[in-house]
Structure formats: C-alpha cells, structure tokens
Design an enzyme around this catalytic site. Structure first.
Site, PDB file in Angstrom:
ATOM      1  N   ARG A   1       0.776  -1.319   0.028  1.00  0.00           N
ATOM      2  CA  ARG A   1       0.170   0.004  -0.100  1.00  0.00           C
ATOM      3  C   ARG A   1       0.692   1.317   0.084  1.00  0.00           C
ATOM      4  NH1 ARG A   1      -2.180  -3.690  -0.961  1.00  0.00           N
ATOM      5  NH2 ARG A   1      -4.000  -4.755  -0.245  1.00  0.00           N
TER       6      ARG A   1
ATOM      7  N   SER B   1     -11.607  -0.576   3.029  1.00  0.00           N
ATOM      8  CA  SER B   1     -10.600  -0.693   4.388  1.00  0.00           C
ATOM      9  C   SER B   1     -10.013   0.431   4.875  1.00  0.00           C
ATOM     10  CB  SER B   1      -9.513  -1.667   3.956  1.00  0.00           C
ATOM     11  OG  SER B   1      -9.824  -3.095   3.518  1.00  0.00           O
TER      12      SER B   1
ATOM     13  N   GLU C   1      -5.764   4.203   6.197  1.00  0.00           N
ATOM     14  CA  GLU C   1      -5.184   3.944   4.621  1.00  0.00           C
ATOM     15  C   GLU C   1      -5.834   5.015   3.829  1.00  0.00           C
ATOM     16  OE1 GLU C   1      -6.033   0.993   0.891  1.00  0.00           O
ATOM     17  OE2 GLU C   1      -5.883   0.200   3.014  1.00  0.00           O
TER      18      GLU C   1
END
Length: 381
Positions: free
Chosen positions: A190, A269, A373
C-alpha cells in the site's frame, strides 16, 4: 447530532478558456469550474465541506495547466480522482480542487494504457472481456486508474505493482511530464514513491503488461478466492469466473459501491494491515495469549525478512469492535470490521472520533497501532 456541513448554493459551472504556462503555452484550454462545491459529493464517504474552487479537467493538458497555475500562484491544490480514498475536513478545502476526469483505454495485445480518470472497475471488466489476466482479482475496487499506483492497490492476492510497467506523471518539482518505469516507483505494501512524496507527482497515465493465458486467470494466490471457487491455491480458472467470484466476495463485505447500502458509504478498508518486526510480533503474540488465552494464534503472513503482516480486521474484532459497532451516524460496517461507514448524516468529525476509538482500543488491547489507509485532507487521525 448535527448533519453534514452545507454551503451556499454553488455558482453554476462555467467554461473558462485560458492559455496555460509551461509546455502548453499558447494553447487555449477549456476546463469546467465551479465555486463552493461541497466535496462530499465527490467522495465515497460522502463527507467533506466546500472547496473554494473546483476545476474538472478532461485532458492531460488541462490537468497540467491547472497544476501549473496553482503552483505559479501559490494556491493550495487538492487532486481528486474517484474520491474513494479521501477523508476531507468538514470545513472543506481552501484552495483549488482538481477533479481528474480524463478518459482513455488503449489495449495493444497484452499492453494496456489507462488515462488517470478512467474508472478502475470498468477497466478491469474490459480486460477480462478481452481474455487477459493480471488484474481480474482487483475487480470492484472503486476509484480511478490514476490512484492505483499511488496506493499500490491490491486485493485477493493481486497488486497493481506486479503488472505496471510505467507511470506517466507531471513532476511539479521539475515542471515537466516524466515517464517512470515500475522499478523507479518505490512500490511496497500500500505504498509507492507517489504516496511518499504526495505533493510532487500528478499521475496522468498508467501502463500495464497483462497476460494472455487463453482466457484463464493468473494463478490464484489468495486462499479465500480459491476456496470460493473450489480449487487449490495456485490454480487458474476462467478470468471471468475469477472476477465474478471476487465481486461476490467484495459485495458480501460491503466493498462494492451501492448508493442504497450505507455499508458501502466508506473508503473500503480504513486501516492497513500492520507490518511488525520479529521483536514486535513476539510481543504481540504474548499480548494475544494474555487477552484471548494460551494457544490463541493471531493471523500471520510473511512480509519480507524480519517482518510479519497481521490482520487489522482481526485486531479490531478481537479488541471488541464488532460488525455494526457504534450508535451514531458513523459506525463500523455491518458486513466487515475494517470498514468505517457513514450511515447518513455523519460528519468527518464523527467518523474520525470512531476511527480514534478503534485505533486506541486496539492499541490498548494488543500494543499495535493501526494506521489509516485513506488520505486525510485538513484533518488527521
């Protein structure tokens, strides 16, 4: 509980011709501009106050011209693609919000080039229809193609970094368009060079190398997907079947956008899966045994030498934040503990309060600090 912020009725859109600086000097471009637009309308959270100015650019030249203008005048600039990974302050954004609405899907054999504004889920569907493999398990992920290299988007055993060959971006430091090979993009879990230096690059186009496996998928790398398909990990199935299965799995977790389903009013998420050093993971296991009983083992996945990845969703659930947790307009999804959702009428402040409660609760229970995130604008966790 107060509802989301409101703004005075925005000015009607207008087309503004201007001659940009830099490499496009002398060419008159047309961008659609509005003032006072509430940015909640452009995000999947449906949260965020107004921007001083919203510019919608439909070509790379318009994107670059808007960026150059903001840089030349010292105007704060917010880049918006699909809005699926943004959490914007209730107060809005004091500057220019640039919505990238460029289009372009070019497939040559197994080579694919996408304009940054292309809808990612639609592009995945088209590659599967073409019989190509490589991104079929990234189906249903909301947002635009230009965001995928920034986050190194991944799900169900695939990451875009495994198929990206080049990223074409405008470099705000060098004031020119550059082509970065995948090896120069700093991809990690990520993470990417673009995320590490968010104010330098504006992604314009992304190039991919896919696989012609005769209509079959890439080898299935994610156990849940393989189980759902009744095959062993590492096997191939028809790419269309893999895509449909992933869409079904995502929908069951509220991870496919549906305006009627508040479980999807989220950024997917909210927290990344923690990456722990060997020492930290050993301490974490001890905390798990103390809280949940001897012999209880947390999820653990190899993440490179000296590091282990564990599950943020598992941590949240075991810390007591179960599906549907919360009593206000911001709650944990009723389908997946990793998604924080706007139940309607929530504010960014509401959602952040919930996020902090979850983060602090997980840390108190297990000594692990969760990291958000989504990109935060004007606020922080």
């Amino acid at each position: 509980m107060p509802g989301p912020p409101t703004a005075s009725r925005p000015d009607p859109p207008r087309t503004v011709p201007r001659a940009p600086a830099g490499p496009y000097s002398g060419r008159v471009l047309e961008t659609t501009e509005t003032a006072g637009t509430v940015l909640a309308d452009l995000t999947t959270f449906r949260l965020g106050g107004p921007a001083d100015r919203l510019v919608t650019a439909s070509t790379d030249a318009e994107v670059v011209a808007t960026v150059e203008e903001a840089d030349a005048t010292g105007t704060p600039l917010l880049i918006i693609g699909g809005g699926s990974n943004l959490l914007i302050a209730d107060e809005g954004f004091r500057g220019t919000a640039l919505r990238i609405a460029t289009t372009g899907y070019h497939l040559d054999g197994t080579r694919l080039e996408l304009a940054a504004g292309e809808t990612w889920s639609d592009a995945v569907a088209r590659t599967v229809e073409a019989g190509l493999a490589g991104i079929e398990c990234l189906a249903g992920i909301p947002g635009s193609a230009g965001a995928t290299p920034i986050q190194n988007v991944g799900a169900y055993g695939q990451e875009v970094s495994s198929v990206i060959t080049e990223v074409i971006a405008y470099d705000r430091t060098e004031r020119r368009t550059v082509t970065l090979p995948a090896a120069a993009c700093g991809f990690g879990y990520r993470h990417s060079r673009f995320k590490a230096d968010p104010h330098r690059y504006v992604v314009l186009r992304v190039r991919f190398a896919l696989e012609d496996a005769g209509g079959l998928s890439a080898p299935l790398a994610y156990p849940e997907t393989a189980r759902a398909l009744g095959v062993a990990a590492g096997e191939r199935v028809p790419a269309a079947t893999a895509r449909e299965t992933v869409l079904a799995l995502r929908a069951g977790k509220g991870m496919v956008l549906d305006p009627a389903d508040h479980d999807t009013w989220s950024a997917g998420s909210f927290f990344t899966n923690p990456l722990l050093t060997d020492t930290d993971f050993a301490a974490f296991r001890e905390r798990v045994a103390q809280r949940l009983g001897p012999g209880t083992e947390p999820p653990a996945f190899p993440a490179g030498e000296g590091r282990t990845k564990t599950s943020a969703a598992w941590l949240i659930d075991k810390a007591g934040f179960t599906k549907g947790y919360g009593t206000g307009p911001a709650r944990i999804s009723g389908k997946h503990t990793l998604a924080l959702t706007n139940r309607g009428g929530a504010t960014t402040a509401d959602l952040l309060a919930l996020a902090r409660e979850v983060r602090d609760g997980v840390h108190a229970a297990f000594g692990v600090t969760l990291v958000n995130e989504p990109v935060t604008v004007g606020v922080s966790l």
